[in-house]
Design an enzyme around this catalytic site. Structure first.
Site, mmCIF file in Angstrom:
data_model
loop_
_atom_site.group_PDB
_atom_site.id
_atom_site.type_symbol
_atom_site.label_atom_id
_atom_site.label_comp_id
_atom_site.label_asym_id
_atom_site.label_seq_id
_atom_site.Cartn_x
_atom_site.Cartn_y
_atom_site.Cartn_z
ATOM 1 N N ASP A 235 -0.839 69.210 31.580
ATOM 2 C CA ASP A 235 0.242 69.298 32.388
ATOM 3 C C ASP A 235 1.661 69.592 31.586
ATOM 4 O O ASP A 235 2.504 69.553 32.165
ATOM 5 C CB ASP A 235 0.127 68.522 33.366
ATOM 6 N N GLU A 236 1.641 69.463 30.283
ATOM 7 C CA GLU A 236 2.919 69.700 29.476
ATOM 8 C C GLU A 236 2.826 70.681 28.742
ATOM 9 O O GLU A 236 1.913 70.892 27.834
ATOM 10 C CB GLU A 236 3.195 68.308 28.831
#
Length: 335
Positions: free
Chosen positions: A105-106
């Site tokens: 998610d990054e």
């Protein structure tokens, strides 16, 4: 463009994706959690309402339920998270081909070459934020800076659904008052060492003598000193570039607690075999072994040893296995 490094963090990612498929959880405290019966009974992710009640990632379900009795639990759907991660990265690639995933998610983005098409770093960040919300129904927080470390701090600085600029002009005011543990790669051991010498904030670290940090933490100390002073110059990798892994490991939560030498030996042998197979596939050799154990009380115990000579061969697998056992037999392994 002065600030062309972005760090995009998808807010409460697992929980937010689950809410897309089950909107009834949007306005109640909710967490994505593992299965109690298979001993994966920990919180994997939580929404903002659960976070406001003190629920923390990686804590046992029973502890989270004690803090938040009305907590709604949802089982994880990893294929969904992988798909939404892929779709988000496709959006990022509309603005630059320099997209480096940091986790599911990054991502870091280098948009220095995109100014003529899309504007400066802050303008591009706002466009990405709006596009992700419109097309995926998810929110992101984005840090905009001139290096990767400060961009990561920026994405953590204000959540959810926000853009934060950390520039050469304002980083002393924004970054230095933050706890030193907020700085990328400051782990628990390093933080404990720094605390003994009065280093509690990133500013304390930036002002600390560089060579004294080398004496305390080795080369890592010099690296952290550079990070705190905004001197990170590490590049953002291309989305098409394949980077060799820096380490290879394997972990497993067993169906029940292992007890007795025979069970423990079997568990270590199985994990060692899997690691050796992955080493050979990657064309790598192991120069060291790290063993980490989580006991039934969720205490983490870890030890490391070097391997001589480095190996990836099946016939030398016993080295990995024996070193693991040797670590386990160390008198101070159980605290």
């Amino acid at each position: 463009m002065e600030n062309g490094i972005l760090h995009v963090d998808m807010n409460n990612f697992y929980a937010s994706v689950e809410t897309l498929f089950a909107p009834q959880y949007k306005d109640v405290p909710m967490a994505v959690a593992g299965d109690k019966e298979s001993r994966h009974g920990i919180i994997l992710a939580k929404n903002m309402l659960a976070k406001s009640m003190g629920v923390q990632t990686a804590e046992p379900i029973w502890q989270a339920m004690r803090k938040c009795p009305g907590l709604q639990l949802v089982k994880p759907h990893r294929e969904r998270y992988a798909e939404y991660s892929r779709m988000a990265q496709e959006i990022y690639c509309r603005f630059t081909d320099l997209v480096e995933p940091f986790s599911l998610d990054e991502c870091w983005l280098d948009v220095y070459g995109s100014e003529r098409l899309f504007g400066d770093g802050e303008q591009i960040a706002q466009q990405i934020r709006r596009t992700v919300k419109k097309e995926l129904g998810l929110t992101v927080s984005i840090g905009v800076s001139y290096n990767k470390v400060f961009a990561k701090l920026g994405s953590d600085y204000k959540k959810p659904d926000a853009v934060t600029l950390i520039s050469p002009d304002n980083f002393c005011a924004l970054v230095w008052p933050l706890p030193v543990t907020d700085l990328l790669y400051v782990g628990r051991a390093a933080a404990d060492t720094l605390k003994r010498f009065g280093v509690r904030t990133i500013g304390d670290l930036a002002r600390f003598d560089r060579e004294a940090l080398f004496s305390l933490l080795g080369r890592h100390g010099r690296q952290l000193h550079a990070y705190a002073n905004g001197l990170d110059r590490s590049p953002v990798s291309s989305a098409c570039q394949e980077n060799a892994p820096k380490s290879i490991g394997n972990g497993l939560t067993f169906p029940r607690s292992l007890s007795g030498r025979e069970e423990i030996c079997s568990g270590i042998a199985m994990l060692s075999d899997r690691v050796a197979v992955r080493l050979r596939r990657a064309g790598m050799k192991a120069a060291g072994v790290s063993l980490a154990i989580r006991d039934p009380d969720f205490r983490d115990i870890s030890r490391q040893r070097r391997l001589e000579p480095p190996t990836c061969l099946a016939r030398e697998l016993s080295q990995i296995y024996e070193v693991g056992l040797d670590i386990l037999r160390t008198p101070d392994s159980i605290e």
